[in-house]
Design a protein around this motif. Structure first.
Motif, PDB file in Angstrom:
ATOM      1  N   GLY A   1       0.845  -1.371  -0.027  1.00  0.00           N
ATOM      2  CA  GLY A   1      -0.026  -0.018   0.284  1.00  0.00           C
ATOM      3  C   GLY A   1       0.921   1.317   0.006  1.00  0.00           C
ATOM      4  N   GLY A   2       1.814   1.274   0.661  1.00  0.00           N
ATOM      5  CA  GLY A   2       2.815   2.341   0.967  1.00  0.00           C
ATOM      6  C   GLY A   2       3.347   2.725  -0.401  1.00  0.00           C
ATOM      7  N   TRP A   3       4.059   1.645  -1.063  1.00  0.00           N
ATOM      8  CA  TRP A   3       4.799   1.936  -2.215  1.00  0.00           C
ATOM      9  C   TRP A   3       3.695   2.169  -3.543  1.00  0.00           C
ATOM     10  N   ILE A   4       2.699   1.706  -3.450  1.00  0.00           N
ATOM     11  CA  ILE A   4       1.683   2.309  -4.433  1.00  0.00           C
ATOM     12  C   ILE A   4       1.348   3.482  -4.096  1.00  0.00           C
ATOM     13  N   ALA A   5       1.108   4.011  -3.109  1.00  0.00           N
ATOM     14  CA  ALA A   5       0.872   5.409  -2.688  1.00  0.00           C
ATOM     15  C   ALA A   5       2.051   6.324  -3.181  1.00  0.00           C
ATOM     16  N   LEU A   6       3.284   5.866  -3.114  1.00  0.00           N
ATOM     17  CA  LEU A   6       4.521   6.879  -3.450  1.00  0.00           C
ATOM     18  C   LEU A   6       4.154   7.067  -4.876  1.00  0.00           C
ATOM     19  N   VAL A   7       3.882   6.130  -5.921  1.00  0.00           N
ATOM     20  CA  VAL A   7       3.680   6.017  -7.163  1.00  0.00           C
ATOM     21  C   VAL A   7       2.555   7.066  -7.422  1.00  0.00           C
ATOM     22  N   ALA A   8       1.470   7.040  -6.888  1.00  0.00           N
ATOM     23  CA  ALA A   8       0.088   7.972  -7.064  1.00  0.00           C
ATOM     24  C   ALA A   8       0.595   9.358  -6.534  1.00  0.00           C
ATOM     25  N   VAL A   9       1.331   9.609  -5.536  1.00  0.00           N
ATOM     26  CA  VAL A   9       1.802  10.899  -4.993  1.00  0.00           C
ATOM     27  C   VAL A   9       2.822  11.499  -6.177  1.00  0.00           C
ATOM     28  N   ILE A  10       3.456  10.732  -6.506  1.00  0.00           N
ATOM     29  CA  ILE A  10       4.434  11.351  -7.837  1.00  0.00           C
ATOM     30  C   ILE A  10       3.793  11.854  -8.946  1.00  0.00           C
TER      31      ILE A  10
END
Length: 406
Positions: free
Chosen positions: A178-187
């Motif tokens: 979840g956290g690494w998917i979030a990083l992609v979305a944030v970028i």
């Protein structure tokens, strides 16, 4: 005599099945309640003009997650579906149905995690579409590999290194992914307008510390269902998991208190960092190992969140990548360290396997996230217009404010 023995055995089996079903149902309810924690943590952190959107996102994400996991995700992860008749589904006191509910609450944590990172500038329906694909396809791909032995990854680990990848309650499977998917979305979304002023980073203060604290408390309480009830049966319950969850939580609190210099935002996220990190090895570690795991997680969160907000263009509103992504990855590795018998753990775990499994989870999250959010970025756009963002997501999307004008 034989009939009496058979009757007793049948009664014991029925009692065991019903007890396991109730046990897992209570766990599912506790983890479901954690989604209220995600909601209030976000409500307390975002600016007032985005509070309604935070509440609505978490609730609707859960609804979309249920549909995606029911029709696709659970089948991909476990090869099971629910298209039999009700009589068949209710066999064994409906344990398999409750198991689905329990695992759904884990799956739905993926968009709840992402929500905190992309807050205040994301469009509504494109994000719901992303939720459908991350919960229906990306998350269950790795979930099935680790918790159901899909694609032979666990078998390969065992044959090459003697041990499978160990993630008891989802440090990597749930939080890391979840956290690494979030990083992609944030970028893909970019920084919120107003973050850079006169060439310097500007931090937006939390709008409501009591709501933030309420969210943290709800999550902390629910986490004992998240971890302890991952045993999924009464026979498998372990007080060690509860103690290790407690010690990691406390380690995160103390570390965030010191590293965060009394900042209430850090203090209330510190225990969550510790709990994220201990999920993987909570059934293996000595409580002192869990305490150290929580301390490291608390420091990691404070340092990375501060660095992100003040030194980079990654605008992760709640710090979900440090909290879930990095601390989740640390938890996967920590299980391979503090799970060793030499450090008081129960053993049965390999450091190199833990490292490799963690990296695999990160890779799947990054690739899957890039495909889902990258496609939506190109096809529909992910971000509110500048005017909509200025007015706030509450008015722009939901046409209502969290505060009455009266």
């Amino acid at each position: 005599m034989n009939d009496t023995v058979s009757q007793v055995q049948g009664a014991v089996q029925t009692l065991t099945q019903s007890s396991d079903t109730l046990f897992l149902l209570l766990g599912a309810i506790m983890v479901f309640l954690m989604h209220a924690g995600f909601a209030f943590l976000e409500v307390g952190t975002v600016r007032k003009k985005n509070q309604v959107n935070a509440l609505v996102k978490i609730f609707t994400d859960f609804g979309i997650s249920t549909i995606a996991y029911f029709f696709f995700g659970y089948w991909i992860a476990y090869g099971a579906n629910f298209f039999a008749d009700a009589a068949t589904l209710s066999q064994g006191n409906g344990y398999e149905l409750v198991k689905f509910f329990f695992l759904l609450t884990f799956a739905a944590a993926i968009p709840a995690i992402v929500s905190g990172g992309i807050a205040e500038r994301a469009r509504f329906y494109p994000i719901l579409i992303a939720t459908f694909f991350t919960v229906g396809l990306v998350y269950p791909l790795f979930e099935g590999m680790i918790w159901n032995g899909n694609f032979g990854l666990q078998a390969w680990f065992e044959s090459q290194f003697g041990y499978a990848f160990h993630d008891f309650a989802g440090s990597v499977v749930v939080h890391g992914v979840g956290g690494w998917i979030a990083l992609v979305a944030v970028i893909f979304l970019g920084m919120r307008n107003g973050r850079i002023r006169a060439g310097k980073h500007t931090n937006f203060a939390p709008s409501n510390i009591p709501f933030l604290a309420l969210g943290a408390w709800i999550l902390c309480v629910g986490w004992f269902g998240f971890n302890v009830m991952s045993a999924q049966t009464l026979n498998g319950i372990s007080g060690l998991v509860a103690m290790n969850s407690l010690m990691a939580m406390v380690g995160g609190i103390i570390a965030a208190l010191i590293a965060g210099k009394n900042d209430p935002g850090f203090i209330h996220n510190g225990p969550l960092a510790g709990l994220v990190a201990v999920c993987a090895g909570s059934d293996l570690m000595h409580p002192l190992g869990a305490l150290v795991t929580g301390v490291v997680a608390g420091v990691l969160f404070v340092w990375l969140f501060t660095h992100l907000q003040n030194k980079t263009k990654i605008d992760d509103v709640l710090g979900v990548w440090p909290l879930h992504g990095v601390c989740g990855a640390w938890g996967g590795v920590a299980a391979g360290i503090f799970g060793q018998t030499a450090l008081g753990g129960l053993g049965g775990v390999s450091f190199i396997v833990q490292l490799m499994g963690t990296v695999t989870g990160i890779a799947i999250a990054l690739i899957g996230g890039a495909i889902v959010y990258g496609s939506l970025h190109r096809l529909t756009g992910l971000r509110l217009t500048e005017e909509e963002e200025y007015n706030g997501a509450d008015l722009s999307i939901h046409q209502i404010s969290s505060m009455s004008d009266e």
